[in-house]
Design a protein around this motif. Sequence first.
Motif, PDB file in Angstrom:
ATOM      1  N   LEU A 324       0.673  -1.164  -0.024  1.00 23.61           N
ATOM      2  CA  LEU A 324      -0.069   0.059  -0.082  1.00 23.61           C
ATOM      3  C   LEU A 324       0.936   1.230   0.135  1.00 23.61           C
ATOM      4  CD1 LEU A 324      -2.652  -1.166   2.466  1.00 23.61           C
ATOM      5  CD2 LEU A 324      -2.990  -0.613  -0.049  1.00 23.61           C
ATOM      6  N   ILE A 325       2.054   1.317   0.489  1.00 24.33           N
ATOM      7  CA  ILE A 325       3.066   2.141   0.432  1.00 24.33           C
ATOM      8  C   ILE A 325       3.335   2.547  -0.968  1.00 24.33           C
ATOM      9  CG2 ILE A 325       5.483   3.108   0.928  1.00 24.33           C
ATOM     10  CD1 ILE A 325       5.138   1.975   3.692  1.00 24.33           C
ATOM     11  N   LEU A 338      -1.771   6.322 -12.182  1.00 27.67           N
ATOM     12  CA  LEU A 338      -3.014   5.729 -11.826  1.00 27.67           C
ATOM     13  C   LEU A 338      -3.033   4.326 -11.940  1.00 27.67           C
ATOM     14  CD1 LEU A 338      -5.987   5.746 -10.815  1.00 27.67           C
ATOM     15  CD2 LEU A 338      -6.415   6.370 -13.234  1.00 27.67           C
ATOM     16  N   ILE A 339      -2.174   3.761 -13.082  1.00 28.48           N
ATOM     17  CA  ILE A 339      -2.155   2.572 -13.627  1.00 28.48           C
ATOM     18  C   ILE A 339      -1.274   1.431 -12.666  1.00 28.48           C
ATOM     19  CG2 ILE A 339      -1.318   0.838 -15.232  1.00 28.48           C
ATOM     20  CD1 ILE A 339      -1.914   2.983 -17.496  1.00 28.48           C
ATOM     21  N   ASN A 340      -0.359   1.950 -12.383  1.00 31.16           N
ATOM     22  CA  ASN A 340       0.766   1.025 -11.199  1.00 31.16           C
ATOM     23  C   ASN A 340       0.090   1.089  -9.930  1.00 31.16           C
ATOM     24  OD1 ASN A 340       2.679  -0.025 -12.813  1.00 31.16           O
ATOM     25  ND2 ASN A 340       3.301   1.938 -13.388  1.00 31.16           N
ATOM     26  N   GLY A 341      -0.815   2.301  -9.542  1.00 32.40           N
ATOM     27  CA  GLY A 341      -1.168   2.724  -8.082  1.00 32.40           C
ATOM     28  C   GLY A 341      -2.136   1.724  -8.052  1.00 32.40           C
ATOM     29  N   ASN A 342      -3.064   1.281  -9.085  1.00 28.03           N
ATOM     30  CA  ASN A 342      -4.303   0.552  -9.035  1.00 28.03           C
ATOM     31  C   ASN A 342      -3.821  -1.128  -8.919  1.00 28.03           C
ATOM     32  OD1 ASN A 342      -6.404   1.962  -8.976  1.00 28.03           O
ATOM     33  ND2 ASN A 342      -6.415   2.098 -11.175  1.00 28.03           N
ATOM     34  N   ILE A 343      -2.577  -1.300  -9.648  1.00 23.50           N
ATOM     35  CA  ILE A 343      -1.983  -2.740  -9.508  1.00 23.50           C
ATOM     36  C   ILE A 343      -1.605  -2.948  -8.237  1.00 23.50           C
ATOM     37  CG2 ILE A 343       0.055  -3.790 -10.396  1.00 23.50           C
ATOM     38  CD1 ILE A 343      -0.135  -2.605 -13.197  1.00 23.50           C
ATOM     39  N   GLU A 344      -1.000  -2.118  -7.604  1.00 25.93           N
ATOM     40  CA  GLU A 344      -0.287  -2.366  -6.229  1.00 25.93           C
ATOM     41  C   GLU A 344      -1.476  -2.302  -5.259  1.00 25.93           C
ATOM     42  OE1 GLU A 344       2.501  -3.004  -5.421  1.00 25.93           O
ATOM     43  OE2 GLU A 344       3.471  -2.737  -7.278  1.00 25.93           O
ATOM     44  N   LEU A 345      -2.629  -1.715  -5.304  1.00 29.02           N
ATOM     45  CA  LEU A 345      -3.822  -1.583  -4.455  1.00 29.02           C
ATOM     46  C   LEU A 345      -4.425  -2.831  -4.742  1.00 29.02           C
ATOM     47  CD1 LEU A 345      -5.828  -0.293  -2.770  1.00 29.02           C
ATOM     48  CD2 LEU A 345      -7.071   0.526  -4.857  1.00 29.02           C
ATOM     49  N   ASN A 346      -4.554  -3.587  -5.654  1.00 25.35           N
ATOM     50  CA  ASN A 346      -5.125  -4.543  -6.188  1.00 25.35           C
ATOM     51  C   ASN A 346      -4.408  -5.789  -5.580  1.00 25.35           C
ATOM     52  OD1 ASN A 346      -8.049  -4.265  -7.229  1.00 25.35           O
ATOM     53  ND2 ASN A 346      -6.778  -3.136  -8.861  1.00 25.35           N
ATOM     54  N   LYS A 347      -3.199  -5.904  -5.381  1.00 22.40           N
ATOM     55  CA  LYS A 347      -2.178  -6.829  -4.897  1.00 22.40           C
ATOM     56  C   LYS A 347      -3.031  -7.102  -3.322  1.00 22.40           C
ATOM     57  CE  LYS A 347       1.958  -6.004  -7.508  1.00 22.40           C
ATOM     58  NZ  LYS A 347       3.325  -5.861  -7.295  1.00 22.40           N
ATOM     59  N   VAL A 348      -3.147  -5.941  -2.540  1.00 24.26           N
ATOM     60  CA  VAL A 348      -3.806  -6.291  -1.361  1.00 24.26           C
ATOM     61  C   VAL A 348      -5.506  -6.545  -1.278  1.00 24.26           C
ATOM     62  CG1 VAL A 348      -4.221  -4.879   0.651  1.00 24.26           C
ATOM     63  CG2 VAL A 348      -2.188  -4.525  -0.336  1.00 24.26           C
ATOM     64  N   PRO A 365     -12.737  -9.300  -5.149  1.00 22.10           N
ATOM     65  CA  PRO A 365     -12.535  -9.012  -6.616  1.00 22.10           C
ATOM     66  C   PRO A 365     -11.557  -7.563  -6.618  1.00 22.10           C
ATOM     67  CG  PRO A 365     -14.820  -9.539  -6.118  1.00 22.10           C
ATOM     68  CD  PRO A 365     -14.288  -9.091  -4.616  1.00 22.10           C
ATOM     69  N   VAL A 366     -11.094  -7.440  -7.747  1.00 24.09           N
ATOM     70  CA  VAL A 366     -10.464  -6.122  -8.162  1.00 24.09           C
ATOM     71  C   VAL A 366     -11.305  -5.070  -7.946  1.00 24.09           C
ATOM     72  CG1 VAL A 366      -8.786  -7.402  -9.525  1.00 24.09           C
ATOM     73  CG2 VAL A 366     -10.616  -6.548 -10.767  1.00 24.09           C
ATOM     74  N   VAL A 367     -10.802  -3.844  -7.810  1.00 27.85           N
ATOM     75  CA  VAL A 367     -11.434  -2.670  -7.609  1.00 27.85           C
ATOM     76  C   VAL A 367     -10.527  -1.768  -8.832  1.00 27.85           C
ATOM     77  CG1 VAL A 367     -12.113  -2.728  -5.386  1.00 27.85           C
ATOM     78  CG2 VAL A 367      -9.937  -1.701  -6.009  1.00 27.85           C
ATOM     79  N   LEU A 376      -6.581   7.089  -4.058  1.00 29.54           N
ATOM     80  CA  LEU A 376      -6.204   7.537  -2.660  1.00 29.54           C
ATOM     81  C   LEU A 376      -7.134   7.278  -1.643  1.00 29.54           C
ATOM     82  CD1 LEU A 376      -4.443  10.896  -3.380  1.00 29.54           C
ATOM     83  CD2 LEU A 376      -3.525   8.876  -2.584  1.00 29.54           C
ATOM     84  N   THR A 377      -8.446   7.298  -2.044  1.00 28.65           N
ATOM     85  CA  THR A 377      -9.546   7.056  -0.961  1.00 28.65           C
ATOM     86  C   THR A 377      -9.348   5.523  -0.945  1.00 28.65           C
ATOM     87  OG1 THR A 377     -11.075   8.850  -1.678  1.00 28.65           O
ATOM     88  CG2 THR A 377     -11.943   7.028  -0.407  1.00 28.65           C
ATOM     89  N   GLN A 378      -9.216   4.913  -1.876  1.00 31.47           N
ATOM     90  CA  GLN A 378      -8.927   3.366  -1.721  1.00 31.47           C
ATOM     91  C   GLN A 378      -8.104   2.790  -0.987  1.00 31.47           C
ATOM     92  OE1 GLN A 378     -11.603   0.958  -2.305  1.00 31.47           O
ATOM     93  NE2 GLN A 378     -13.075   2.799  -2.636  1.00 31.47           N
ATOM     94  N   ILE A 379      -6.741   3.516  -1.041  1.00 33.94           N
ATOM     95  CA  ILE A 379      -5.856   3.092  -0.596  1.00 33.94           C
ATOM     96  C   ILE A 379      -5.930   3.437   1.044  1.00 33.94           C
ATOM     97  CG2 ILE A 379      -3.305   4.051   0.077  1.00 33.94           C
ATOM     98  CD1 ILE A 379      -3.094   4.551  -3.014  1.00 33.94           C
ATOM     99  N   TYR A 380      -6.538   4.613   1.632  1.00 32.94           N
ATOM    100  CA  TYR A 380      -6.949   4.848   3.060  1.00 32.94           C
ATOM    101  C   TYR A 380      -7.656   3.977   3.516  1.00 32.94           C
ATOM    102  CZ  TYR A 380      -9.015   7.161   6.732  1.00 32.94           C
ATOM    103  OH  TYR A 380      -9.537   7.272   8.204  1.00 32.94           O
ATOM    104  N   ARG A 381      -8.640   3.451   2.867  1.00 36.21           N
ATOM    105  CA  ARG A 381      -9.646   2.378   3.142  1.00 36.21           C
ATOM    106  C   ARG A 381      -9.085   1.028   3.495  1.00 36.21           C
ATOM    107  NH1 ARG A 381     -14.133  -0.470  -0.586  1.00 36.21           N
ATOM    108  NH2 ARG A 381     -15.653  -1.118   0.892  1.00 36.21           N
TER     109      ARG A 381
END
Length: 431
Positions: A324-325, A338-348, A365-367, A376-381
């Motif tokens: 998430l960092i 945005l693309i790589n940020g989403n990739i890392e987020l979805n790993k979690v 499922p993936v978001v 950023l909202t989804q990372i915080y969540r």
Amino acid sequence: MKKTIKNLTYTAMAVLLIQATGCKKNFDNPNAATSGQVFSSAKGLAGVAVGLQRTYVANVAYGMYDATGLLTNETILLNVGNGSEAQFSAGGTAVDGTNALLGNVWASASKVIYDANNVINAAGLLTDKNYASGLIGYATIYKALSMGCMASYWEKVPDTIGVTNTTFSDRMIGFNRAVAAIDKALAAISANAISSTFLTDIPAGVDILNTLNALKARYSLFAGNYSAAMAAANAVDLTKKSTMNFDAANPNPVFNSVTSTNNVYQPVDSTLGLPPAIAPDLADKRIPFYTLINPTINPRFRLNGFWNAALAPIPIYYPGEMTLIKAECYARQATPDLINGNIELNKVVTKKAAADALGIGADLPVVAPATIADLLTQIYRNRCIELYLSGMKLEDMRRFGRPTGERKRNLLPYPFRERDSNTNTPPDPAF
């Protein structure tokens, strides 16, 4: 009934009482071995270093779980007779310099930093540089954690520990000082690999190198240095875990004082303290990881996770935290990705418990956040869920600009014991 956090000894020859005040900090115990005896030998230094972990987890970490949980609505208060917790639960000006738990966190964090500095300085004089690098790395972990705690809670942090009337600097400098200390430890280990002998002299569970990189990632992120945070997070082996372990004489402090007594706090509910718009999906398997349901006796939601047994280890960092960092660094870099940020987020988001070194997995499922703001909202969540009751949520709320109505204080007042004896103590923040 107000719980008691018992004093823990370093070793038989180094029994040091926590006595932190704003005037001259006297951390010595006249009944203990002299500092020359303790700090002149590798084994003596190892004994003091082991004491750092005990003091940190029983006082600093425990206090952060307690205070942050109640201030950010992760937990609910069960007994108003617990005076410090009642202040946190009420929030606002109810939290003041009389708060005994905050005073203990301040004193204990100062104590850990002071003793860690002594270990680090003395280790540099040892002829066995491989043993010395282990001491430096291990002591720096608890020094950095304590510096990070103070920078997370107070608007300004002391410039020097152990001197009369120390001055103060902005808390962001505190995070940067923690990173600088970690960099020195990493350099010492790079020059001289940690000896296997040292590893047998400390409690099992702590992965020194991965932990130093993880903490560098954490505090670089908090300080806004995203390139350093990304590099450090990438240096962490996510297949490894690093934990503070316990035994019968020194049990898990949250289990001992909270879970087993059901007299201090418990999880608020399945929302884990998040507002409805970003509350966890009920299919999120992290909810049953962190909470249990008691079908017959209130409160219905009970602590699970890392606080469900006397010997349950507590993680120092989380593999999911590192991922998430990375996601946050992509989102906050000069040109957001945005693309790589989403990739890392979805790993979690999609991670299964079996794939996580700590057994944490949402298994969802993936978001697909469409904007950087949504990302950023989804990372915080997901930080709030993945890192539940880790003591980091208050810092996260400020960094992500969450509404102040979602927390009960923004930064904390200075203990009266500091203010009464240090004329340089800053004014308390309004909220």
